[in-house]
Design an enzyme around this catalytic site. Structure first.
Site, PDB file in Angstrom:
ATOM      1  N   PRO A  11       9.501  -1.455  15.008  1.00 38.03           N
ATOM      2  CA  PRO A  11       8.797  -0.163  15.142  1.00 38.03           C
ATOM      3  C   PRO A  11       7.280  -0.384  15.121  1.00 38.03           C
ATOM      4  O   PRO A  11       6.662  -0.411  14.063  1.00 38.03           O
ATOM      5  CB  PRO A  11       9.280   0.631  13.924  1.00 38.03           C
ATOM      6  CG  PRO A  11       9.649  -0.417  12.913  1.00 38.03           C
ATOM      7  CD  PRO A  11      10.132  -1.609  13.676  1.00 38.03           C
ATOM      8  N   ASP A  43       3.929  -3.955  12.389  1.00 38.90           N
ATOM      9  CA  ASP A  43       5.341  -3.652  12.159  1.00 38.90           C
ATOM     10  C   ASP A  43       5.439  -2.624  11.024  1.00 38.90           C
ATOM     11  O   ASP A  43       5.074  -2.918   9.880  1.00 38.90           O
ATOM     12  CB  ASP A  43       6.066  -4.949  11.780  1.00 38.90           C
ATOM     13  CG  ASP A  43       7.576  -4.771  11.656  1.00 38.90           C
ATOM     14  OD1 ASP A  43       8.037  -3.633  11.470  1.00 38.90           O
ATOM     15  OD2 ASP A  43       8.290  -5.794  11.736  1.00 38.90           O
ATOM     16  N   HIS A  44       5.926  -1.424  11.352  1.00 38.16           N
ATOM     17  CA  HIS A  44       5.964  -0.332  10.375  1.00 38.16           C
ATOM     18  C   HIS A  44       6.955  -0.591   9.247  1.00 38.16           C
ATOM     19  O   HIS A  44       6.944   0.124   8.223  1.00 38.16           O
ATOM     20  CB  HIS A  44       6.318   0.983  11.073  1.00 38.16           C
ATOM     21  CG  HIS A  44       5.487   2.138  10.613  1.00 38.16           C
ATOM     22  ND1 HIS A  44       5.153   2.346   9.294  1.00 38.16           N
ATOM     23  CD2 HIS A  44       4.919   3.158  11.305  1.00 38.16           C
ATOM     24  CE1 HIS A  44       4.414   3.444   9.190  1.00 38.16           C
ATOM     25  NE2 HIS A  44       4.257   3.955  10.392  1.00 38.16           N
ATOM     26  N   ARG A  45       7.809  -1.596   9.394  1.00 34.84           N
ATOM     27  CA  ARG A  45       8.731  -1.942   8.314  1.00 34.84           C
ATOM     28  C   ARG A  45       8.018  -2.689   7.185  1.00 34.84           C
ATOM     29  O   ARG A  45       8.518  -2.742   6.053  1.00 34.84           O
ATOM     30  CB  ARG A  45       9.882  -2.809   8.837  1.00 34.84           C
ATOM     31  CG  ARG A  45      10.754  -2.135   9.899  1.00 34.84           C
ATOM     32  CD  ARG A  45      11.725  -3.135  10.499  1.00 34.84           C
ATOM     33  NE  ARG A  45      11.012  -4.239  11.155  1.00 34.84           N
ATOM     34  CZ  ARG A  45      11.635  -5.318  11.656  1.00 34.84           C
ATOM     35  NH1 ARG A  45      12.955  -5.426  11.574  1.00 34.84           N
ATOM     36  NH2 ARG A  45      10.924  -6.265  12.239  1.00 34.84           N
TER      37      ARG A  45
END
Length: 422
Positions: free
Chosen positions: A222, A395-397
């Site tokens: 994401p 990376d939104h994680r």
């Protein structure tokens, strides 16, 4: 005591490799750590070290052969030692001969031009493609040598490194060398568009690996993107002063400033200098900055290890050495492994702004545009200033927008006040 040398695993996802060239002949002495062979993987052509000292007793595979990892490729013994190869190999079967396919095909006209010589053995008459090793292509691109004008001495007429070097050293180079590109511009591609004729180019290992990796990244990570414009007027002035009186090869580049600034900024943001696995986020203790290098057949990332502990000159020298080895096909596995953050800089091509795809499993990548003089407003007055845009893909994680924005803000301390870098 005789020792079997096996096809090494030069990456976690490597299943096989192509032995492009032996660097040590049979009967030649070799020391542990000496370069034994050029091995081509999905990522690059790498030089592999010998794990033993002695004499190269036997090559178990021919050059330009693709074999699985852990397969025996050579035997090294002490000088004068008598070796029973069958007993030494035991149950280890020799890899089946599997000729490597040309990794990149280059089209030529189906009929030679008037007055030209007959097509060389390296040109497939059926396909119109030029067969050449990755190393030969890299040297030819760097020296602007026309591969179509050469005869190949490798297996099946394949053009290899020694053919290109021989052309440069002999009188035939005058026919093989093309006109040089303008300073600062990349060498033109070997392939030429022929009106009315389609060209089919086989996908190289590197291009295939890039496509697969980037597709997986784009689909499974994401991404979010943050762009900021930096005032690099002081940086450009400091760079000018540092480069006064220096030889061309020793000059400090804008990218060297960026690498050092990134490395120092990452100290304060462990979530940006991180990677992710299925079960955990790993905040790395070392800051290893990957620098993307453009090659004829794709993109490679070379790694400046512990970049936060190196000054601008060290970073510039190391990046230059790594980039040259990438173009010459002389990389080692450690040159491309272990990055914790990546920079992609297209500023030298005049690109103002772009977004890059995260290089998994890393948390982020910085896309750097060109430093340009543009009209700016300061204290209500219009003036000219140096600006450079950079876009962080993250990376939104692993991280979020606010943290990434603070990182980009902290980066400005080093890019806009470059004396902090020295």
């Amino acid at each position: 005591m005789a020792e079997i040398i096996e096809m090494p695993k030069l990456g976690f996802d490597m299943a096989e490799g192509t032995l492009v060239k032996w660097l040590k002949d049979e009967g030649e002495k070799i020391e542990k750590g000496d370069m034994l062979a050029d091995i081509e993987t999905d990522k690059a052509t790498l030089q592999v070290e010998s794990s033993a000292s002695g004499v190269v007793l036997k090559h178990l595979v021919e050059a330009n052969t693709t074999v699985p990892i852990a397969s025996p490729i050579a035997v090294i013994a002490t000088e004068g030692e008598q070796v029973d190869l069958e007993q030494l190999l035991g149950g280890k079967a020799l890899p089946a001969a599997k000729a490597a396919q040309p990794q990149e095909s280059q089209p030529i006209p189906s009929a030679p031009a008037p007055g030209s010589t007959a097509a060389s053995a390296s040109v497939s008459q059926e396909s119109g493609f030029i067969k050449a090793s990755p190393v030969a292509k890299a040297i030819a691109a760097d020296k602007a040598v026309n591969l179509a004008a050469l005869n190949g001495s490798g297996p099946g007429g394949r053009i290899v490194k020694r053919d290109v070097e021989a052309a440069l050293q002999s009188g035939s180079a005058s026919q093989a060398v093309q006109s040089s590109p303008a300073p600062g511009m990349p060498a033109p591609a070997q392939a030429q568009i022929i009106p009315g004729q389609d060209t089919r180019i086989s996908i190289s290992r590197l291009r295939g690996a890039i496509g697969k990796r980037m597709q997986e990244s784009n689909q499974n990570i994401p991404h979010f993107f943050l762009t900021r414009s930096y005032d690099v007027g002081s940086l450009m002035q400091m760079r000018k002063q540092m480069n006064e009186g220096r030889d061309k090869g020793n000059k400090v580049s804008v990218n060297d400033f960026v690498v050092r600034a990134i490395a120092l900024a990452l100290r304060q943001f462990p979530n940006i200098n991180a990677s992710i696995s299925e079960q955990e986020i790993i905040q790395h203790g070392n800051i290893n900055v990957g620098v993307a290098v453009a090659l004829d057949n794709g993109l490679l990332t070379v790694v400046v290890k512990n970049a936060d502990q190196k000054d601008l000159d060290q970073i510039g020298w190391e990046t230059g050495q790594l980039s040259q080895r990438a173009r010459d096909g002389k990389l080692r596995n450690e040159d491309i492994e272990g990055s914790t953050f990546t920079i992609s800089n297209l500023g030298m091509y005049g690109i103002e702004e772009f977004s890059a795809i995260v290089n998994p499993p890393e948390a982020a990548i910085l896309a750097v545009g060109s430093a340009q003089q543009v009209p700016v407003v300061e204290d209500g007055a219009l003036k000219t200033g140096w600006r450079m845009k950079a876009t962080l893909s993250a990376d939104h994680r692993i991280t979020d927008g606010a943290e990434a924005a603070r990182f980009m803000q902290h980066l400005a301390l080093y890019l806009e006040q470059p004396w902090r870098l020295v």
